[in-house]
Design an enzyme around this catalytic site. Structure first.
Site, PDB file in Angstrom:
ATOM      1  N   LYS A 199       1.756  18.222  44.074  1.00 52.81           N
ATOM      2  CA  LYS A 199       0.723  17.264  44.493  1.00 52.81           C
ATOM      3  C   LYS A 199      -0.358  17.157  43.416  1.00 52.81           C
ATOM      4  O   LYS A 199      -0.765  18.170  42.840  1.00 52.81           O
ATOM      5  CB  LYS A 199       0.123  17.737  45.826  1.00 52.81           C
ATOM      6  CG  LYS A 199      -0.863  16.765  46.473  1.00 52.81           C
ATOM      7  CD  LYS A 199      -1.318  17.288  47.837  1.00 52.81           C
ATOM      8  CE  LYS A 199      -2.293  16.358  48.527  1.00 52.81           C
ATOM      9  NZ  LYS A 199      -2.743  16.867  49.845  1.00 52.81           N
ATOM     10  N   SER A 206      -2.210  13.820  53.791  1.00 60.01           N
ATOM     11  CA  SER A 206      -2.487  13.223  52.498  1.00 60.01           C
ATOM     12  C   SER A 206      -1.424  13.539  51.447  1.00 60.01           C
ATOM     13  O   SER A 206      -1.412  12.934  50.388  1.00 60.01           O
ATOM     14  CB  SER A 206      -3.835  13.733  51.975  1.00 60.01           C
ATOM     15  OG  SER A 206      -3.779  15.151  51.782  1.00 60.01           O
ATOM     16  N   SER A 252      -2.284  17.994  56.505  1.00 61.37           N
ATOM     17  CA  SER A 252      -1.731  17.153  55.435  1.00 61.37           C
ATOM     18  C   SER A 252      -0.418  17.627  54.842  1.00 61.37           C
ATOM     19  O   SER A 252       0.153  16.940  53.987  1.00 61.37           O
ATOM     20  CB  SER A 252      -2.760  16.989  54.314  1.00 61.37           C
ATOM     21  OG  SER A 252      -3.777  16.123  54.724  1.00 61.37           O
TER      22      SER A 252
END
Lengths: 102, 486
Positions: free
Chosen positions: B79, B154, B178
């Protein structure tokens, strides 16, 4: 809880966020709705409840007081928006057309 | 089954048997990224030459007979909130456009130490704020099961990359759900470890007392492997806990005799989609068939957890994001201005609407005259939420329920209504407030062929129990073996 436009403007100033008037208006509507939602917490009686800022009983952790290599100057400055020699270039606080080192 | 559809464990076995090289594996996934990226938009950055170089180094080590790490030659997507030395890290925000970290995050160091191949950086909601990955300043990631829908957020890019077979493994972060929410919506496994289990060094902070790094995988076996790699003490993070990390992969297949499953009534109320409820209840019945006992538990303060979260998280975010001022790195306004105006203009230009909204909420609830009414009140509720879990775990070994109230929604469906979007996290945020571990595993599909997730929650540092309980269900079902046609 409804926020006034002046309150939103003040919070934006505190947060150092420049917004257009249209954005401030949109923010007023959205923040008011979110604050209305979180106001449900006021229904709960929390007298005598200790606030919990952290899920674990963390405490300050000290490293040994020993010198270690620092980030080289060139590495530290690699991402700088502007540089002046071996320093970060930043806008002047007082009237000036030239950036100053920091 | 093609290389890209295999799990990490299968890829490791193939390489150990010399049936595939690290270079061949890397090439297969790079091709999948190229082919599928126009539809999925999972990645922010991929450096193909660097990926091939890393894979070649693993093959050279193997050829030389040198010892290899636990993830030798397995590609891992990371990420874009985690720092990677020499590779741009943007948090999917304009304010960090062009930022190239001079160091690796702790978890990235660990991946490299175990000979994993860092495949690239994945798209996300800006600064990890969101539940759909529509808040990225650059692109909207898509759900591989239906590209008209969101992958969740997210960490949506990391979830879509694994579900869409662009990477066998990825890392995400979970501040209010998330990892678990996008794992559920994409039909894969995603774990949020106990707070303190995984170092946050090199993770660009959103809400420091809630953020945790964790993996996305196709199945629970890979999840256990990743947890062994990324967990452990790190002296550079003062909240990292110095406690032994169990060998999760060794005990994973040991069923838990007499497993007591706590079923909170608050997780099955209004707002829960009937198909999601049906799949979760069927999963609970499967556990019963395998000898588990269902126990009614109550988490009476969980209806308040979301409201408390949306005070605590923005409060911490407003403080953490104060460092982005355009002075030392990242975006600085081109407008001519004095120092203070430069801060405000840079931040106004650099942060997107959701980040600005949360900074504003955080600044407001911490401001003079409002701190006690909002922030301190929310911290008191946080204690009550944690106490609920402490009491529930006196009656059961693991709490189970739905991960999300609905399956994946259409892109754009909730983007204009922040509150509706926040409700996507209604079953996940209490875990972060309490600091306990949670995992989402696939437990079915809707009639529209959209994945459904089952959430398992355990007491702090009981990831081993949680993974074993998850594996019990996985061993009896085949949801984790299904792959979408992208």
């Amino acid at each position: 809880m409804s926020l006034t436009l002046d309150q939103v403007r003040k919070v934006a100033k505190l947060a150092r966020l420049e917004m257009t008037e249209a954005d401030l208006g949109r923010m007023q509507t959205q923040l008011s709705a979110i604050l209305d939602y979180v106001d449900q917490l006021q229904q709960l009686n929390t007298d005598g409840v200790e606030p919990l800022a952290h899920p674990l009983p963390v405490q300050n952790v000290f490293r040994p007081d020993e010198p270690r290599p620092s980030l080289p100057v060139a590495e530290a400055l690699r991402n700088a928006p502007t540089r002046l020699g071996d320093y970060f270039g930043v806008p002047a606080v007082f009237d000036s057309d030239e950036p100053v080192s920091h | 089954m093609s290389l890209i559809e295999k799990t990490a464990a299968e890829l490791l076995a193939l390489q150990a048997a010399k049936q595939a090289s690290a270079a061949e594996v890397a090439d297969a996934f790079l091709a999948a990224v190229r082919d599928r990226e126009p539809k999925l938009k999972s990645f922010m950055t991929v450096d193909e030459a660097d990926v091939r170089k890393q894979a070649a180094a693993v093959d050279a080590k193997r050829a030389a007979g040198q010892p290899l790490g636990k993830l030798a030659g397995v590609p891992v997507a990371v990420k874009d909130v985690l720092c990677t030395k020499g590779m741009r890290t943007t948090c999917s925000s304009k304010i960090l456009d062009g930022f190239v970290p001079p160091y690796d995050a702790h978890v990235v160091e660990r991946l490299r130490a175990e000979d994993a191949v860092i495949l690239g950086k994945t798209n996300m909601d800006e600064f990890a704020m969101g539940s759909s990955t529509e808040n990225s300043a650059y692109q909207t990631s898509r759900n591989p099961w239906d590209v008209s829908r969101i992958p969740g957020g997210s960490s949506g890019g990391s979830a879509a990359a694994v579900a869409g077979c662009q990477a066998p493994l990825s890392l995400g972060t979970d501040t209010g759900g998330s990892i678990r929410q996008p794992a559920a919506l994409c039909g894969i496994v995603g774990i949020k470890p106990t707070y303190g289990r995984v170092s946050r060094y090199g993770l660009i902070a959103f809400a420091s007392s809630l953020d945790q790094v964790g993996p996305f995988t196709h199945d629970v076996t890979d999840c256990a492997l990743m947890m062994e790699v990324v967990s452990g003490h790190d002296g550079r993070d003062s909240t990292s806990i110095d406690t032994p990390v169990p060998a999760y992969t060794k005990t994973l297949n040991d069923p838990i005799a007499g497993l007591r499953i706590g079923v909170p009534k608050e997780f099955f109320g209004e707002g829960l989609d009937s198909e999601v409820e049906g799949a979760v209840r069927a999963a609970l019945m499967e556990y019963e068939k395998r000898g588990a006992k269902l126990v009614d538990v109550s988490l009476p303060h969980s209806p308040y957890a979301l409201a408390a979260y949306y005070i605590v998280a923005p409060a911490e975010a407003s403080s953490n994001l104060a460092r982005f001022d355009g002075m030392h790195y990242g975006h600085r306004t081109k407008e001519k201005a004095d120092l203070i105006a430069t801060y405000s203009k840079s931040r106004g230009e650099g942060f997107g609407p959701e980040v600005q909204r949360r900074i504003m909420i955080g600044t407001y609830v911490l401001s003079s005259g409002y701190k006690d009414a909002y922030y301190v009140k929310a911290l008191k509720v946080r204690r009550l939420v944690k106490k609920d879990y402490d009491e529930a775990f006196e009656k059961c070994d693991v709490v189970m329920g739905p991960t999300t109230p609905t399956a994946a929604f259409k892109a754009g469906e909730k983007s204009g209504d922040p509150l509706a979007m926040y409700l996507s996290d209604v079953y996940t945020v209490s875990c972060n407030l309490a600091g306990i571990p949670g995992v989402s595993i696939p437990c079915g599909f809707t009639k529209d062929k959209l994945p459904i997730g089952l959430q398992l929650l355990c007491p702090p540092f009981e990831e081993e129990r949680m993974l074993r309980a998850a594996r019990m269900y996985e061993a009896a079902t085949d949801w984790h073996t299904r792959r979408p046609a992208v």
